[in-house]
Design a protein around this motif. Sequence first.
Motif: not given
Length: 638
Positions: A281, A310, A314, A330
């Motif tokens: 990602n 990111t 996640q 994603t």
Amino acid sequence: LPTRKKKKRRPFYTKINGTMPYTTAWLQKNLSSLPLPFFANGTILFIEASLRGIAQVYFQNNPLSGLLILAGMFVQSTRVAVHGILGITAGNLAGQLMGFDKSFLSCGLFGYNSFLVGLALATFYSPEKHGGYYWPVAVGAVIFAYFSSVLFVMLGKILSPYKTPPFTLPFNISTILFLLAMGGMNNVEMAPVRDPDLPSYESEHVSGLSARAFFAGSIRGVGQVFLANDIISGVLVLVGIMVCSRISAFAAFLGSAIGAAVAALVGCNRDAIENGMYGFNPSLTLTSMLMFYVPSIGSISIGIVASIITVFIQLALATSLEPCGLPFMTLPFCLAALAFIVIQGTTSNVISVPLSSMTTPEDHLARVSKLANGFELLYGAIRSSSYKGAGRRLTWLPQYKKSNTQRMNNVLSEYNASVHGEDKTGIFARISEWFKERKDSHGGSSMWVSTRMSVALKNISYGDEEKDSYHRMFTHIDVEHKYEITKTQFELFLKSVGLTDRIGLGFACEAFQLMDLDGNGDVDFDEFFAFVQISKLMPEIRKTIVKFFDFVDVNGDHAVEISELDAARAYLGLPALSDEDHDSLVAICNEEDELEFDVIVNFVTIFKLKTMVKEYQKNREKGFSLDDSLMSVSRHSR
């Protein structure tokens, strides 16, 4: 004897890097001449678009990149790769059957989400690499890959005002919908991607991460974008990206390494880091930042920050989706990238790249390097005597409205097309046809030729047909046969062939003033011919100017704000606008304090044309021949 200098050949790698735009045109041109079945031509073009679609997952519009990535998928699992092919075939067919934009199809934009859908469903169904095919999964891959193309168009329309694509949101939505639907399908055997469980906040001991494991995790992170944890697959994906763009390949690896480093720092699972689960990602995030923003210290800084964020997105999504047994896929990249791309135009630290002109980061850098020249051209125009002098100012320019601007564009487009022989219906094309008819009706051009004209034509080294065409046009306008035309004669001629509106005539009168090289109020044939040859350079010059303003126009509203010019100058390290230049720009702004895109482009084009005319005059005063003068102008205009 002197040896003949061999023509320098371009290195092979220059033909395969970048977006390889020539491949589609070459295939379309040459396939028809080959003895192939009737369906072969379309099939080969479809395959080329599909390969581009595979590479578009990483924003690379290159068929060779897609081929290398596909090879990596077969190394990982032939079964998963086959499902990916099923998915991208269904996605591209959706674009064709529903009549979506063909340009999107040819550059692979309907393929990348559908390819990921096929890979994901096959991967989540079974860990088997080369067997274990199950028809419901294949059917589901086709149906939901098709649906992902529809979602791509829908989300694209929603996000278009923000000049932002939907990224891989269609893939995530389609795949999650399929996985959720599996809970109600008793005749389909498919276990959850992971066991549903409530999140636990208990601390666990995490062993250290070796340098070898970190490097392997960074490579695997690039491959994990395609759900492949084989290190060879990761290398092939990275090489595929590198074929198209070295900057993107560097960003993909660096982003994956940043993700692995942040995960190790906060104490995430060692095995997950080594398998690249925290790298894919951030890898996509950093690559997108250097694609949608011109590479610079500012865009790299934003990309690194976005990549770090990111990882935390996640972790949050992994915890949120755990009770449902769903993967985060994603989605972290999509959320982070959207946040940092939608804000384009609100920060002066970076220059965003218009979607319509997006190619590779290398190309974006090359284009931005020309911005300084564009500024010189713009400020040269507003500082010129034609702008500041009340008598020579373009009197029709400040009175432009958007409706009139379109008419002006039509006149210029028709003129440009006529020069290049492309337009068959415009006003300039009608003039050419009219002259042809007059020539036929008079039994040839000899009756139109004056003695002085014939002498002048002999001194011009251009084709006989071109000489004759300009000769007949000039002679017809010169109704008094004085070997010169006046502004009134020129205006009457234009009215006689249908150009009667004020905007078109205003531009024509300005063009006449440019033709009058010696400023005596009349135009002789040498002046007429020289101006026509110089003006042939206008289409390319205008194209360059349009590209410059398109790049400066950050918010894409076809109007350049002075703040956008300031931001671009700051990016290039140029000083701020002077008060005089600022006031000059404000003077030609519209009611909303914006420089209308078409108006300023036309204005700068006229200025550049005047500059070339002045150079021609200087060359003639120095004793240069007409040919040499025109060649010098042409050379310096590039």
